[in-house]
Design a protein around this motif. Structure first.
Motif, PDB file in Angstrom:
ATOM      1  N   GLY A 307     -22.548  -0.540  -0.150  1.00 50.72           N
ATOM      2  CA  GLY A 307     -21.706   0.515   0.181  1.00 50.72           C
ATOM      3  C   GLY A 307     -20.188   0.343  -0.138  1.00 50.72           C
ATOM      4  O   GLY A 307     -19.796  -0.492  -0.974  1.00 50.72           O
ATOM      5  N   PHE A 308     -19.353   1.141   0.599  1.00 55.77           N
ATOM      6  CA  PHE A 308     -18.015   0.971   0.650  1.00 55.77           C
ATOM      7  C   PHE A 308     -17.304   0.875   1.913  1.00 55.77           C
ATOM      8  O   PHE A 308     -18.046   1.348   3.014  1.00 55.77           O
ATOM      9  N   ALA A 309     -16.229   0.114   1.852  1.00 52.44           N
ATOM     10  CA  ALA A 309     -15.466  -0.076   3.335  1.00 52.44           C
ATOM     11  C   ALA A 309     -14.111   0.336   3.065  1.00 52.44           C
ATOM     12  O   ALA A 309     -13.477   0.115   2.041  1.00 52.44           O
ATOM     13  N   ALA A 310     -13.417   0.762   4.163  1.00 51.85           N
ATOM     14  CA  ALA A 310     -11.980   0.946   4.038  1.00 51.85           C
ATOM     15  C   ALA A 310     -11.216  -0.285   4.119  1.00 51.85           C
ATOM     16  O   ALA A 310     -11.222  -1.099   4.828  1.00 51.85           O
ATOM     17  N   HIS A 311     -10.263  -0.363   3.230  1.00 54.42           N
ATOM     18  CA  HIS A 311      -9.362  -1.497   2.789  1.00 54.42           C
ATOM     19  C   HIS A 311      -8.093  -1.244   2.970  1.00 54.42           C
ATOM     20  O   HIS A 311      -7.594  -0.276   2.105  1.00 54.42           O
ATOM     21  N   GLN A 312      -7.326  -1.746   3.931  1.00 49.22           N
ATOM     22  CA  GLN A 312      -5.808  -1.376   3.964  1.00 49.22           C
ATOM     23  C   GLN A 312      -4.842  -2.174   2.861  1.00 49.22           C
ATOM     24  O   GLN A 312      -5.133  -3.325   2.853  1.00 49.22           O
ATOM     25  N   VAL A 313      -4.179  -1.397   1.998  1.00 46.76           N
ATOM     26  CA  VAL A 313      -3.383  -2.099   0.976  1.00 46.76           C
ATOM     27  C   VAL A 313      -1.747  -1.775   1.225  1.00 46.76           C
ATOM     28  O   VAL A 313      -1.688  -0.603   1.394  1.00 46.76           O
ATOM     29  N   SER A 314      -1.151  -2.719   1.271  1.00 46.41           N
ATOM     30  CA  SER A 314       0.335  -2.486   1.219  1.00 46.41           C
ATOM     31  C   SER A 314       0.985  -2.134  -0.274  1.00 46.41           C
ATOM     32  O   SER A 314       0.659  -2.950  -1.134  1.00 46.41           O
ATOM     33  N   VAL A 315       1.545  -1.300  -0.260  1.00 45.70           N
ATOM     34  CA  VAL A 315       2.182  -0.676  -1.335  1.00 45.70           C
ATOM     35  C   VAL A 315       3.746  -0.628  -1.577  1.00 45.70           C
ATOM     36  O   VAL A 315       4.155  -0.491  -0.616  1.00 45.70           O
ATOM     37  N   THR A 316       4.287  -0.791  -2.625  1.00 42.44           N
ATOM     38  CA  THR A 316       5.743  -0.566  -3.079  1.00 42.44           C
ATOM     39  C   THR A 316       5.868   0.688  -3.655  1.00 42.44           C
ATOM     40  O   THR A 316       5.211   0.732  -4.711  1.00 42.44           O
ATOM     41  N   LEU A 317       6.516   1.585  -3.216  1.00 50.37           N
ATOM     42  CA  LEU A 317       6.875   2.981  -3.681  1.00 50.37           C
ATOM     43  C   LEU A 317       8.071   3.132  -4.236  1.00 50.37           C
ATOM     44  O   LEU A 317       9.140   2.428  -3.894  1.00 50.37           O
ATOM     45  N   GLY A 318       8.213   4.038  -5.363  1.00 50.44           N
ATOM     46  CA  GLY A 318       9.443   4.532  -5.693  1.00 50.44           C
ATOM     47  C   GLY A 318       9.887   5.739  -5.105  1.00 50.44           C
ATOM     48  O   GLY A 318       9.312   5.926  -3.904  1.00 50.44           O
ATOM     49  N   GLU A 319      11.132   6.350  -5.438  1.00 53.45           N
ATOM     50  CA  GLU A 319      11.618   7.696  -4.845  1.00 53.45           C
ATOM     51  C   GLU A 319      10.423   8.664  -4.897  1.00 53.45           C
ATOM     52  O   GLU A 319       9.840   8.615  -5.962  1.00 53.45           O
ATOM     53  N   PRO A 320      10.397   9.411  -3.927  1.00 54.23           N
ATOM     54  CA  PRO A 320       9.323  10.459  -4.249  1.00 54.23           C
ATOM     55  C   PRO A 320       9.663  11.667  -5.258  1.00 54.23           C
ATOM     56  O   PRO A 320      10.982  12.094  -5.114  1.00 54.23           O
ATOM     57  N   ILE A 321       8.595  12.118  -6.066  1.00 47.29           N
ATOM     58  CA  ILE A 321       8.874  13.251  -6.874  1.00 47.29           C
ATOM     59  C   ILE A 321       8.200  14.305  -6.682  1.00 47.29           C
ATOM     60  O   ILE A 321       6.800  14.078  -6.761  1.00 47.29           O
ATOM     61  N   GLY A 322       8.668  15.278  -6.024  1.00 47.77           N
ATOM     62  CA  GLY A 322       7.816  16.417  -5.483  1.00 47.77           C
ATOM     63  C   GLY A 322       6.901  15.911  -4.374  1.00 47.77           C
ATOM     64  O   GLY A 322       7.320  15.433  -3.501  1.00 47.77           O
ATOM     65  N   ASN A 323       5.680  16.019  -4.501  1.00 52.38           N
ATOM     66  CA  ASN A 323       4.568  15.545  -3.675  1.00 52.38           C
ATOM     67  C   ASN A 323       3.941  14.172  -3.915  1.00 52.38           C
ATOM     68  O   ASN A 323       2.882  14.196  -3.312  1.00 52.38           O
ATOM     69  N   VAL A 324       4.511  13.472  -4.842  1.00 52.74           N
ATOM     70  CA  VAL A 324       3.835  12.125  -5.157  1.00 52.74           C
ATOM     71  C   VAL A 324       4.575  11.198  -5.178  1.00 52.74           C
ATOM     72  O   VAL A 324       5.977  11.241  -5.174  1.00 52.74           O
ATOM     73  N   TYR A 325       4.092   9.890  -4.909  1.00 50.23           N
ATOM     74  CA  TYR A 325       5.034   8.706  -5.055  1.00 50.23           C
ATOM     75  C   TYR A 325       4.560   7.882  -6.134  1.00 50.23           C
ATOM     76  O   TYR A 325       3.301   7.801  -6.445  1.00 50.23           O
ATOM     77  N   PRO A 326       5.510   7.406  -6.939  1.00 49.50           N
ATOM     78  CA  PRO A 326       5.079   6.567  -8.032  1.00 49.50           C
ATOM     79  C   PRO A 326       4.846   4.986  -7.497  1.00 49.50           C
ATOM     80  O   PRO A 326       5.707   4.870  -6.582  1.00 49.50           O
ATOM     81  N   VAL A 327       3.901   4.367  -7.949  1.00 50.40           N
ATOM     82  CA  VAL A 327       3.509   3.069  -7.203  1.00 50.40           C
ATOM     83  C   VAL A 327       4.088   2.080  -8.220  1.00 50.40           C
ATOM     84  O   VAL A 327       3.771   1.814  -9.381  1.00 50.40           O
ATOM     85  N   GLN A 328       5.057   1.064  -7.515  1.00 50.71           N
ATOM     86  CA  GLN A 328       5.311   0.145  -8.384  1.00 50.71           C
ATOM     87  C   GLN A 328       4.578  -1.124  -8.120  1.00 50.71           C
ATOM     88  O   GLN A 328       4.620  -1.997  -8.932  1.00 50.71           O
ATOM     89  N   ALA A 329       3.820  -1.401  -6.870  1.00 48.95           N
ATOM     90  CA  ALA A 329       3.153  -2.491  -6.958  1.00 48.95           C
ATOM     91  C   ALA A 329       2.169  -2.277  -5.615  1.00 48.95           C
ATOM     92  O   ALA A 329       2.399  -1.489  -4.754  1.00 48.95           O
ATOM     93  N   GLY A 330       0.781  -2.862  -5.777  1.00 49.92           N
ATOM     94  CA  GLY A 330       0.005  -2.801  -4.776  1.00 49.92           C
ATOM     95  C   GLY A 330      -1.385  -1.950  -5.126  1.00 49.92           C
ATOM     96  O   GLY A 330      -2.386  -2.293  -4.653  1.00 49.92           O
ATOM     97  N   LEU A 331      -1.330  -0.937  -6.114  1.00 52.54           N
ATOM     98  CA  LEU A 331      -2.576  -0.349  -6.703  1.00 52.54           C
ATOM     99  C   LEU A 331      -2.588  -0.539  -8.022  1.00 52.54           C
ATOM    100  O   LEU A 331      -1.821  -1.027  -9.016  1.00 52.54           O
TER     101      LEU A 331
END
Length: 404
Positions: A307-331
């Motif tokens: 099956g699947f399990a929830a996994h918490q991931v630390s992410v580095t985000l850029g400046e928000p653009i509207g309703n989304v974040y650009p992901v710089q690292a982590g995903l």
């Protein structure tokens, strides 16, 4: 048989007939809405502090010295081009003009006499009555008188025009600014009387660091934003200075401000966001992001066994653009990003990914997803499962006895 022995035998039989407690049920997988991480065109931009300046802004200073005798406007008045704003005492200059006009009168009389005399001397010379020398002297006297009169007339005109400097008029239509002087003040050419500004022909003065000298060019899009990130106006660079400013060590770039931008004023300081280009970057909805201790995290549905399990991931985000974040690292692309039930998740909790359209987005800051609004059916099902799990874990199994 003794009574004590009989009681012990009954107790042993009862213990032997008791059934063992059933094992606790396995943790149920929590249904969650997920969305695959994909690439989107994300603009690459930098934000710089910029100053708004108007091409129609004037600081009024007198060109003559004297005392203010009239102030005809007040701060905030709308004035027309050429309208009289203030007046400096002109009496001294009027006296100078009158004296010059008086000095011009005898010169005019001399000119008129010589003009008549030259006609007479010319006729006498033609008739042979006077000599050529007498005629030439008459011509010279006329020319001298004419030159003296023209010089005096020019001086009178100059002094008369000087009177206009004692009247301070609006150079164009606009709004009167602060008036720091008062009636009767003595002013000179270094005294600031007031300002007149027209909130039109505005420009954004942007100083770009020299590191971006190769990228800055005419036509780059510019967004003027306030401290909250709200876009005030859209524009584009239309001038790039060929030299570097010695004080700021930056390259001056200008962008015109549309006339419809009523929230911008001359001298206002705002932020200018220059977009250099776009790149394909992973993006995630802002509602999928949680913040813990100043760091940003997301939950992904990671494969675990069957099956699947929830996994918490630390992410580095850029400046928000509207309703989304650009992901710089982590995903990475393809990751199953969990969008619902975030407040119930912990590391390793079994989940049941349900891919589909993402829940409704709202706002531009990270917060936990309101599953009751985003996915009501999923929320009710998940709530029922959580309630059953809480009840089964809180109430132990009742002892069961075999009837002997």
């Amino acid at each position: 048989m003794p009574v004590y022995a009989l009681a012990g035998l009954v107790a042993v039989l009862m213990v032997g007939c008791k059934k063992a407690d059933p094992p606790p049920p396995a943790m149920q997988a929590m249904p969650v809405a997920v969305q695959r991480v994909s690439l989107s065109a994300v603009p690459t931009s930098d934000t710089y502090v910029t100053t708004i300046k108007s091409r129609r802004s004037a600081t009024l200073q007198p060109q003559v010295d004297g005392n203010l005798t009239r102030i005809l406007v007040k701060s905030g008045d709308a004035v027309k081009a050429g309208q009289l704003l203030m007046q400096i005492d002109p009496l001294k200059q009027i006296a100078t003009v009158q004296a010059q006009q008086a000095a011009e009168q005898p010169l005019k009389a001399t000119y008129d006499y010589n003009k008549t005399d030259i006609v007479r001397q010319e006729q006498l010379y033609k008739d042979g009555i006077t000599s050529k020398q007498a005629y030439d002297q008459a011509v010279q006297s006329f020319q001298n008188a004419k030159a003296a009169l023209e010089a005096a007339s020019a001086q009178t005109k100059t002094q008369n025009e000087q009177l206009a400097y004692y009247e301070i008029r609006a150079p164009f239509a606009g709004i009167v600014g602060d008036i720091p002087v008062h009636l009767g003040d003595y002013v000179s050419s270094t005294t600031m009387l007031t300002t007149v500004d027209e909130n039109a022909d505005l420009e954004a003065y942007i100083y770009v660091p020299t590191e971006r000298a190769a990228q800055v060019k005419i036509g780059l899009p510019v967004d003027l934003v306030d401290e909250d990130g709200t876009v005030l106006a859209h524009s584009a660079i239309y001038f790039v200075s060929p030299e570097v400013d010695n004080d700021l060590q930056g390259i001056l770039a200008k962008a015109p401000i549309p006339k419809a931008s009523e929230r911008l004023r001359n001298g206002q300081i705002v932020n200018a966001r220059i977009t250099w280009g776009t790149s394909q970057t992973p993006t995630i909805p802002v509602l999928a992001v949680t913040r813990i201790g100043g760091q940003t995290f997301v939950y992904v549905a990671a494969a675990q066994g069957a099956g699947f399990a929830a996994h918490q991931v630390s992410v580095t985000l850029g400046e928000p653009i509207g309703n989304v974040y650009p992901v710089q690292a982590g995903l990475k692309t393809g990751d199953r990003l969990i969008l619902s039930g975030i407040q119930f998740l912990q590391e390793g909790v079994p989940v049941m990914p349900m891919e589909g359209p993402p829940p409704a987005r709202g706002g531009s800051h990270a917060r936990e997803l309101d599953t009751n609004e985003a996915a009501p059916n999923l929320w009710r099902e998940m709530k029922g499962r959580v309630s059953w799990l809480s009840f089964s874990s809180a109430v132990p199994s009742s002892p069961r006895y075999a009837r002997c």
